[in-house]
Design an enzyme around this catalytic site. Structure first.
Site, PDB file in Angstrom:
ATOM      1  N   ASP A  42       0.853  -1.184   0.000  1.00 61.20           N
ATOM      2  CA  ASP A  42       0.000   0.000   0.000  1.00 61.20           C
ATOM      3  C   ASP A  42       0.891   1.237   0.000  1.00 61.20           C
ATOM      4  O   ASP A  42       2.057   1.167   0.401  1.00 61.20           O
ATOM      5  CB  ASP A  42      -0.919   0.023   1.235  1.00 61.20           C
ATOM      6  CG  ASP A  42      -2.200   0.811   0.994  1.00 61.20           C
ATOM      7  OD1 ASP A  42      -2.120   2.036   0.793  1.00 61.20           O
ATOM      8  OD2 ASP A  42      -3.278   0.202   1.001  1.00 61.20           O
ATOM      9  N   ASN A  89      -6.093  -4.920  -5.648  1.00 63.41           N
ATOM     10  CA  ASN A  89      -7.219  -4.288  -4.962  1.00 63.41           C
ATOM     11  C   ASN A  89      -7.074  -2.771  -4.862  1.00 63.41           C
ATOM     12  O   ASN A  89      -8.075  -2.064  -4.757  1.00 63.41           O
ATOM     13  CB  ASN A  89      -7.348  -4.889  -3.551  1.00 63.41           C
ATOM     14  CG  ASN A  89      -8.259  -4.083  -2.662  1.00 63.41           C
ATOM     15  OD1 ASN A  89      -9.461  -4.008  -2.882  1.00 63.41           O
ATOM     16  ND2 ASN A  89      -7.676  -3.438  -1.647  1.00 63.41           N
ATOM     17  N   TYR A 154     -13.022   7.471 -13.685  1.00 65.31           N
ATOM     18  CA  TYR A 154     -13.086   6.250 -12.871  1.00 65.31           C
ATOM     19  C   TYR A 154     -13.657   5.092 -13.688  1.00 65.31           C
ATOM     20  O   TYR A 154     -13.131   3.974 -13.655  1.00 65.31           O
ATOM     21  CB  TYR A 154     -13.943   6.515 -11.642  1.00 65.31           C
ATOM     22  CG  TYR A 154     -14.029   5.344 -10.687  1.00 65.31           C
ATOM     23  CD1 TYR A 154     -12.925   4.949  -9.934  1.00 65.31           C
ATOM     24  CD2 TYR A 154     -15.231   4.651 -10.526  1.00 65.31           C
ATOM     25  CE1 TYR A 154     -13.013   3.884  -9.049  1.00 65.31           C
ATOM     26  CE2 TYR A 154     -15.319   3.591  -9.637  1.00 65.31           C
ATOM     27  CZ  TYR A 154     -14.211   3.208  -8.906  1.00 65.31           C
ATOM     28  OH  TYR A 154     -14.293   2.150  -8.041  1.00 65.31           O
ATOM     29  N   THR A 189     -16.975   1.383   3.104  1.00 62.95           N
ATOM     30  CA  THR A 189     -15.547   1.476   3.425  1.00 62.95           C
ATOM     31  C   THR A 189     -15.164   2.948   3.563  1.00 62.95           C
ATOM     32  O   THR A 189     -15.978   3.847   3.372  1.00 62.95           O
ATOM     33  CB  THR A 189     -14.684   0.860   2.305  1.00 62.95           C
ATOM     34  OG1 THR A 189     -14.800   1.684   1.125  1.00 62.95           O
ATOM     35  CG2 THR A 189     -15.121  -0.566   1.975  1.00 62.95           C
TER      36      THR A 189
END
Length: 250
Positions: A42, A89, A154, A189
């Site tokens: 990350d 992800n 996006y 999230t």
């Protein structure tokens, strides 16, 4: 069928990008439960909190950079000797009217989501092709399948991820490598935390738009990811699984 709580991934090695986020963390947890050793990657400094000697190695870096993908795959080889599973992800979101979308914003979203996925797939495939096996799971979105206003950059990036998935699935099918994608609807999230004051509340509010009547929880998407990565999905490649509560079926 193997029970989801079994150790059917014992000693497999997985690389998970975006591992500091909600879906990423849940995916790491599910993979650990199934016996995996993991490289958690990350851009956030908080990724280091996942480090677990012997089971989780952490890599921090910008996934848009070739060097980051190379370091992540190298970490799998250095710490665990191989790489069996890649979960792409990590990603960024942009909700902005087309006429207000700058070229800088377009590039940032496409570079993070599409370029980042491509780079990590390419580096992982260098290892997987030598081994003659492997599983890649890319996280797309309903935005890559249907039209949603204000998401031109996006949507383009997630559509690209879907086509990357299909192209790689065909190119590497004969080598024993499977490539699949999951396309979530709204998931509760912190994904939008840089754009809105309360990301989770906003994403929760999208629930009524899904025929199932609610938004997804991160662990529900993680379960689909791990299923696709596992031997349970051994005859699946090039698939895009719509984990969207019926959104795209309506």
């Amino acid at each position: 069928m193997t029970h989801p709580n079994s150790r059917d991934l014992e000693d497999r090695v997985a690389l998970v990008t975006g591992a500091a986020g909600d879906i990423g963390r849940c995916t790491v947890e599910r993979l650990l439960e199934r016996g995996c050793r993991i490289v958690a990657a990350d851009v956030k400094a908080s990724i280091e909190s996942l480090a677990d000697h012997g089971r989780i190695a952490c890599v921090r870096g910008d996934l848009r950079q070739e060097e980051t993908a190379q370091r992540a795959v190298a970490a799998a080889l250095t710490h665990f000797g191989t790489l069996d599973i890649l979960v792409n992800n990590a990603g960024r979101h942009l909700q902005r009217a087309t006429l207000d979308t700058s070229t800088t914003q377009w590039d940032e979203i496409l570079e993070t989501n599409a370029r980042g996925t491509f780079l990590h797939c390419r580096e992982a495939l260098r290892v997987m092709t030598r081994r003659g096996s492997g599983s890649i799971v890319n996280v797309a979105s309903i935005s890559g399948v249907i039209g949603i206003a204000g998401q031109v950059a996006y949507a383009a990036s997630k559509g690209a991820i879907i086509q990357i998935t299909k192209a790689l699935a065909i190119e590497f099918a004969a080598t024993g490598i499977r490539v699949n994608a999951v396309a979530p609807g709204a998931v509760v999230t912190g994904f939008l935390e840089n754009a809105v004051p309360d990301s989770r509340a906003l994403l929760e509010s999208f629930g009524p738009h899904h025929p199932i009547g609610r938004s997804a929880r991160p662990e529900e998407i993680a379960d689909v990811i791990v299923f696709l990565a596992s031997p349970q999905a051994s005859f699946m490649t090039g698939a895009v699984v719509m984990a969207d509560g019926g959104y795209t079926a309506a």
